[in-house]
Write an enzyme that holds these catalytic residues in place. Structure first.
Site, PDB file in Angstrom:
ATOM      1  N   HIS A   1      -2.157  -4.050   5.004  1.00 36.77           N
ATOM      2  CA  HIS A   1      -1.980  -3.644   6.407  1.00 36.77           C
ATOM      3  C   HIS A   1      -3.339  -3.361   7.036  1.00 36.77           C
ATOM      4  O   HIS A   1      -4.263  -2.900   6.361  1.00 36.77           O
ATOM      5  CB  HIS A   1      -1.061  -2.420   6.507  1.00 36.77           C
TER       6      HIS A   1
ATOM      7  N   CYS B   1      -6.191   0.011   6.892  1.00 39.43           N
ATOM      8  CA  CYS B   1      -5.927   0.608   5.577  1.00 39.43           C
ATOM      9  C   CYS B   1      -7.076   1.541   5.171  1.00 39.43           C
ATOM     10  O   CYS B   1      -8.239   1.138   5.138  1.00 39.43           O
ATOM     11  CB  CYS B   1      -5.758  -0.504   4.547  1.00 39.43           C
TER      12      CYS B   1
ATOM     13  N   CYS C   1       0.844  -1.198   0.000  1.00 36.01           N
ATOM     14  CA  CYS C   1       0.000   0.000   0.000  1.00 36.01           C
ATOM     15  C   CYS C   1       0.885   1.257   0.000  1.00 36.01           C
ATOM     16  O   CYS C   1       1.990   1.252   0.542  1.00 36.01           O
ATOM     17  CB  CYS C   1      -0.905   0.000   1.236  1.00 36.01           C
TER      18      CYS C   1
ATOM     19  N   ARG D   1       2.905   4.804   6.394  1.00 31.83           N
ATOM     20  CA  ARG D   1       3.312   4.052   7.587  1.00 31.83           C
ATOM     21  C   ARG D   1       3.806   2.644   7.264  1.00 31.83           C
ATOM     22  O   ARG D   1       4.144   1.877   8.168  1.00 31.83           O
ATOM     23  CB  ARG D   1       2.126   3.968   8.561  1.00 31.83           C
TER      24      ARG D   1
ATOM     25  N   ASP E   1       0.423   3.778   1.702  1.00 28.84           N
ATOM     26  CA  ASP E   1       0.379   4.347   3.053  1.00 28.84           C
ATOM     27  C   ASP E   1       1.791   4.639   3.587  1.00 28.84           C
ATOM     28  O   ASP E   1       2.668   3.764   3.579  1.00 28.84           O
ATOM     29  CB  ASP E   1      -0.341   3.351   3.986  1.00 28.84           C
TER      30      ASP E   1
HETATM   31 CO    CO Z   1      -3.395   1.184   3.049  1.00 30.58          CO
END
Ligand code: CO
Length: 198
Positions: free
Chosen positions: A98, A101, A42, A46, A44
């Protein structure tokens, strides 16, 4: 003028610290990359592939998009996959989702968000394929379950690409892994593993 000067400063510190430990590091890497792994994760912020696996530059080839989706006709993802499998000859493809998400959460509600809704449709399809598994769950459980089911669906999609099918037909050593990462504790977990046609 560098408006992001602090990032250039950090970059210069980082490059010097690596050269201090290993003077040939960049010279060596500039000539060749031979990663064993392809990461599809992803976007993302993080969930950074290198940091969470403790891998150095040169060790993992990375593709990221919202909610780590492998769309059958996504030329971007497929081109990364082809290059990784046929040129770099990676031995492992990791699809990593994750928990928590945002893309997965958005696929579970009916808000209109414009263009991205077309991307999220692929995740809404995963809900439709598995509708009975969501019965009786609260919102958080639904998100967690969809994060996991989405990883498994994308493992299936990767395995069904012409690229992976061809690699297996040729007897290449190639395994597809489905992983999930917890942003709450930084820990990875294995969900699925396929090393030959199923
Ligand atoms: Co995500």
């Amino acid at each position: 003028m560098k408006t992001l000067k602090h990032l250039f400063d950090r970059n210069s510190e980082w490059a010097s610290s690596i050269k201090k430990k290993d003077p040939d590091f960049f010279t060596r890497l500039s000539k060749l990359q031979s990663p064993e792994y392809l990461w599809i994760g992803c976007s993302d912020s993080r969930v950074p592939a290198n940091q969470i696996t403790g891998l150095q530059p040169g060790e993992i080839f990375v593709h990221r998009n919202i909610a780590n989706v492998v769309v059958h006709t996504d030329l971007n993802c497929l081109s990364v996959l082809q290059f990784a499998v046929e040129v770099l000859k990676v031995k492992h493809i990791i699809i990593c989702g994750h928990y928590g998400c945002g893309g997965i959460q958005a696929a579970l509600d009916d808000q209109e968000r414009g263009l991205i809704d077309n991307w999220l449709r692929h995740i809404k399809d995963v809900v439709r394929f598995n509708a009975e598994k969501f019965e009786g769950l609260d919102e958080e459980q639904k998100v967690d379950l969809l994060c996991e089911l989405n990883v498994k669906e994308q493992v299936t999609n990767i395995c069904n690409t012409t690229i992976v099918k061809k690699a297996w037909k040729q007897g290449n050593d190639l395994t597809v892994h489905g992983w999930i990462y917890s942003i709450k504790n930084g820990v990875l977990r294995d969900l699925d593993e396929v090393s030959a046609p199923r």
